[in-house]
Design a protein around this motif. Sequence first.
Motif, mmCIF file in Angstrom:
data_model
loop_
_atom_site.group_PDB
_atom_site.id
_atom_site.type_symbol
_atom_site.label_atom_id
_atom_site.label_comp_id
_atom_site.label_asym_id
_atom_site.label_seq_id
_atom_site.Cartn_x
_atom_site.Cartn_y
_atom_site.Cartn_z
ATOM 1 N N VAL A 134 4.662 -3.042 3.272
ATOM 2 C CA VAL A 134 3.465 -2.384 3.813
ATOM 3 C C VAL A 134 3.063 -2.969 5.159
ATOM 4 N N VAL A 135 3.284 -4.282 5.346
ATOM 5 C CA VAL A 135 2.979 -4.900 6.639
ATOM 6 C C VAL A 135 3.886 -4.337 7.731
ATOM 7 N N LEU A 136 5.157 -4.108 7.413
ATOM 8 C CA LEU A 136 6.085 -3.507 8.384
ATOM 9 C C LEU A 136 5.635 -2.098 8.776
ATOM 10 N N ILE A 137 5.173 -1.339 7.795
ATOM 11 C CA ILE A 137 4.672 0.014 8.081
ATOM 12 C C ILE A 137 3.433 -0.048 8.966
ATOM 13 N N VAL A 139 -8.749 -1.108 -8.034
ATOM 14 C CA VAL A 139 -7.835 -1.641 -7.015
ATOM 15 C C VAL A 139 -8.270 -1.218 -5.617
ATOM 16 N N ILE A 140 -8.587 0.051 -5.456
ATOM 17 C CA ILE A 140 -8.999 0.562 -4.141
ATOM 18 C C ILE A 140 -10.334 -0.046 -3.712
ATOM 19 N N ILE A 194 -6.136 2.320 5.179
ATOM 20 C CA ILE A 194 -5.692 3.641 4.686
ATOM 21 C C ILE A 194 -4.217 3.572 4.275
ATOM 22 N N ILE A 195 -3.396 2.956 5.128
ATOM 23 C CA ILE A 195 -1.975 2.787 4.809
ATOM 24 C C ILE A 195 -1.817 1.933 3.553
ATOM 25 N N SER A 196 -2.599 0.862 3.447
ATOM 26 C CA SER A 196 -2.528 -0.022 2.272
ATOM 27 C C SER A 196 -2.927 0.716 0.997
ATOM 28 N N SER A 197 -3.944 1.555 1.081
ATOM 29 C CA SER A 197 -4.390 2.327 -0.087
ATOM 30 C C SER A 197 -3.281 3.249 -0.580
#
Length: 437
Positions: A179-182, A317-318, A426-429
């Motif tokens: 997710v960090v790469l994204i 979680v969110i 948003i990406i992490s969610s």
Amino acid sequence: MLNPMFIVIAIFLITYFFIASEKIDKTIAALLGALAVIFCHAAPFEELLGKIDLNVIALLVGMMMIVNILATTGVFEWIAVKIARQSQGNIVVILIAFMVVTAVLSAFLDNVTTVILIAPITILIAQILEISAVPLLIMEAIFSNIGGTATLVGDPPNIIIGSRCGVTFNAFLVNLGPVVLIILAVSLVIVCFGLKKHLKTSSRAIERINKMNPSKAIIEPARLKRALIIFGLVLFGFFGHSFLHVEPGIIALCGGLLMAVVCKMDIHHVLEKVEWATILFFVGLFMLIGALEINGVFELLGSGILTVTHGNLLFTVIVILWFSACFSAIVDNIPLVIAMIPIVNSIIPVFAKQMGLEGAEEAIRTQIQAPLIWALALGACLGGNGTLIGASANVVIVQIARRNKYKISFWQFSRYGLPMMIVSLIISSIYLYIRYF
């Protein structure tokens, strides 16, 4: 008699107002806030002293000493000229290179060390190219926080989560690395399009770059060799601190003092260059946030999460992700994570019983603990990009900029950092939903 919790919250809000509005220097505001808590007897002085993270303080002082000694050799000028010549003055190339390097270094060093090393080079390149260093410096702080999210050692909250929840280095890399790469890729696109029009260099500057000779930048070659040997040992210590069982702050401070001896530098001159205003700001902020922790503010906020989510795991979680991020943008993420971990651990059995997984340790770990822990880590680390005081790297960047006659205001930083924080969350969610649900 007023409840100490209300007193601490009021003092914190007043202090935050003065820091954000910049009506008072933020170092003075933070120290006055901490002193007000003590005068109001809202928290014991001895306990507040214990809330000062001496590892962070030692790391800052040690790395500032190291960078100041290296700066006397001309090595930063050499790197700046090299980069400027290789890129032919292309701002987009320089921007991408610096952001990627900052993120990668922050994953394997800590993000404070990274920005202390990268910021002086950035300022020199900006001066060579005749552009403002401010957007570049702000983005470096942001990307250092993004990169630091990926590993166990990249950001202090991850170290705390790793030690208290039994999570390994590889587990962080496998679960948060993708997710960090994204986020990194998306952020690079946003930055390149958003800043390109603000960072135009002149033909005169490019012509001057082509005439520069990098080798002439090194003015103390003998000192540089000695300093680089010590710096190499410090980096080795950073990478292996978990095996050496020595905190990075101690390694940095030892390295700074040893470098001063080996390079025959006047220790008084070296210490004069340390940003003591930054150090004192962190002292005041740690004490003020510690007062909130002592009075149970974080526990109260955390327990409210369970009330809001009504036992829905995905919703929980969110909420933990966004709650951690929003509060990490306002307060230091270290006490927030310390307070949130017991809350997260306490709700795991609740969901295990609800899902019929009692006794199934592996299923509990992968289906319940994992999404909750990673949500906390992502929120605490990425939330630091929201404001100037959200992460230690942000504060350090601002002070380095000020020393070099560049002013970065609270709202100027948030104008860049807050949108990046929201995009990251948003990406992490989406990532947490796809991977764990």
